[in-house]
Design a protein around this motif. Structure first.
Motif, short mmCIF file in Angstrom:
data_model
loop_
_atom_site.label_atom_id
_atom_site.label_comp_id
_atom_site.label_asym_id
_atom_site.label_seq_id
_atom_site.Cartn_x
_atom_site.Cartn_y
_atom_site.Cartn_z
N TYR A 183 6.13 5.08 2.88
CA TYR A 183 4.75 5.46 3.29
C TYR A 183 3.99 4.47 2.84
O TYR A 183 4.25 3.89 1.86
CB TYR A 183 4.26 6.94 2.86
N LEU A 198 0.11 2.57 2.40
CA LEU A 198 -1.68 2.83 2.51
C LEU A 198 -2.15 1.51 2.42
O LEU A 198 -1.74 0.50 1.67
CB LEU A 198 -1.94 3.52 1.24
N SER A 258 -3.19 4.76 6.94
CA SER A 258 -1.95 4.81 6.42
C SER A 258 -0.81 4.73 7.64
O SER A 258 -1.38 4.62 8.66
CB SER A 258 -1.94 6.00 5.60
N GLY A 296 8.08 8.53 -0.81
CA GLY A 296 7.88 9.95 -0.51
C GLY A 296 7.67 10.64 -1.70
O GLY A 296 7.70 11.94 -1.69
N THR A 297 6.42 10.02 -2.44
CA THR A 297 5.75 10.47 -3.51
C THR A 297 4.43 10.14 -3.64
O THR A 297 4.20 9.35 -2.75
CB THR A 297 6.67 10.34 -5.05
N TYR A 298 3.77 10.50 -4.67
CA TYR A 298 2.51 10.10 -4.77
C TYR A 298 2.56 9.15 -5.69
O TYR A 298 1.30 8.55 -6.30
CB TYR A 298 1.41 11.18 -4.95
N LYS A 299 3.47 8.71 -6.12
CA LYS A 299 3.57 7.32 -7.09
C LYS A 299 3.56 5.99 -6.37
O LYS A 299 4.72 5.80 -5.71
CB LYS A 299 4.84 7.27 -7.78
N TYR A 300 2.51 5.39 -6.28
CA TYR A 300 2.41 4.02 -5.51
C TYR A 300 2.34 2.90 -6.08
O TYR A 300 1.90 2.76 -7.28
CB TYR A 300 0.92 4.27 -4.56
N PHE A 310 1.30 -1.01 -5.99
CA PHE A 310 0.15 -1.66 -5.19
C PHE A 310 0.67 -3.12 -5.45
O PHE A 310 1.12 -3.64 -6.00
CB PHE A 310 -0.99 -1.44 -6.08
#
Lengths: 111, 114
Positions: free
Chosen positions: A32, A34, A49, A95-99, A101
């Motif tokens: 995923y 963004l 996204s 697949g998590t909210y740990k991005y 950058f």
């Protein structure tokens, strides 16, 4: 180890033309992605996204393309406007909210 | 719908002190993530909270901790502050449902350690 790379620190584009911002990643598990725009002293603003099951996503003037085999994504802004001048970040997650950058690309749209 | 709010916006602390930052997510969002932004390291993930539980953690020392309340509001605490902790601390809000992964950021808290 920089897993998400934005190799162009800056980009200048004429108003009305297309801006193309690039992002490369090394981890094939990322699924995923963004894009954010950031002005100084503000938090990043979410733009668009894309998930790994797609290769393109559009929202108004913004289109993101994903090339999984090349581990590359790009953000197209058409037409570019002076208000688009900002720093753009790509981010990736598994697949998590740990991005993770990228380091950002500063876009300058010239009037 | 109101966006993500963070308080305070600016903070000056002395080395050795501790600090608590607050974040209120978008209404209906249950996941709150914290990031540190510095000129040298860029945006780095600290941790994510969902339903009052830490669900993901980054590579920061134990001096950095957080918690989430039943109303999804979150706080981040940094103890024994060091000069290198000077940074913009950003909170990001998400639905947390593992179906959509968009994150929306607040304006940040600028922490200066002297």
């Amino acid at each position: 180890d920089q897993q998400v790379k934005q190799n162009s620190p800056s980009l200048s584009v004429q108003e009305g033309r297309i801006s193309i911002l690039n992002c490369d990643y090394t981890n094939s598990m990322f699924d995923y992605f963004l894009w954010y725009k950031k002005y100084p002293a503000e938090g990043p603003t979410f733009l668009i996204s894309i998930s790994s099951i797609k290769d393109k996503n559009e929202d108004g003037r913004f289109t993101v393309f994903l090339n999984k085999s090349a581990k590359h994504l790009s953000l197209h802004i058409v037409p570019s406007q002076p208000g688009d001048s900002a720093v753009y970040f790509c981010a990736a997650s598994k697949g998590t909210y740990k991005y993770i950058f990228g380091t950002g690309t500063r876009l300058k749209v010239l009037a | 719908k109101a966006g993500v709010t963070q308080t305070p916006r600016y903070l000056i602390k002395t080395r050795g002190q501790q600090v608590t930052l607050s974040c209120s997510p978008i209404s209906g969002h249950r996941s709150v993530s914290w990031y540190q932004q510095t000129p040298g390291q860029g945006l780095q993930f600290l941790f994510e909270y969902f339903s009052e539980t830490q669900r993901n953690k980054g590579n920061f020392p134990g001096r950095f901790s957080g918690r989430q309340f039943s109303n999804s509001r979150s706080e981040m605490n940094v103890s024994t502050l060091e000069l290198g902790d000077s940074a913009l601390y950003l909170c990001a809000s998400s639905l947390g449902d593992r179906k959509t992964y968009e994150q929306y950021f607040g304006p940040g808290t600028r922490l200066t350690v002297t």
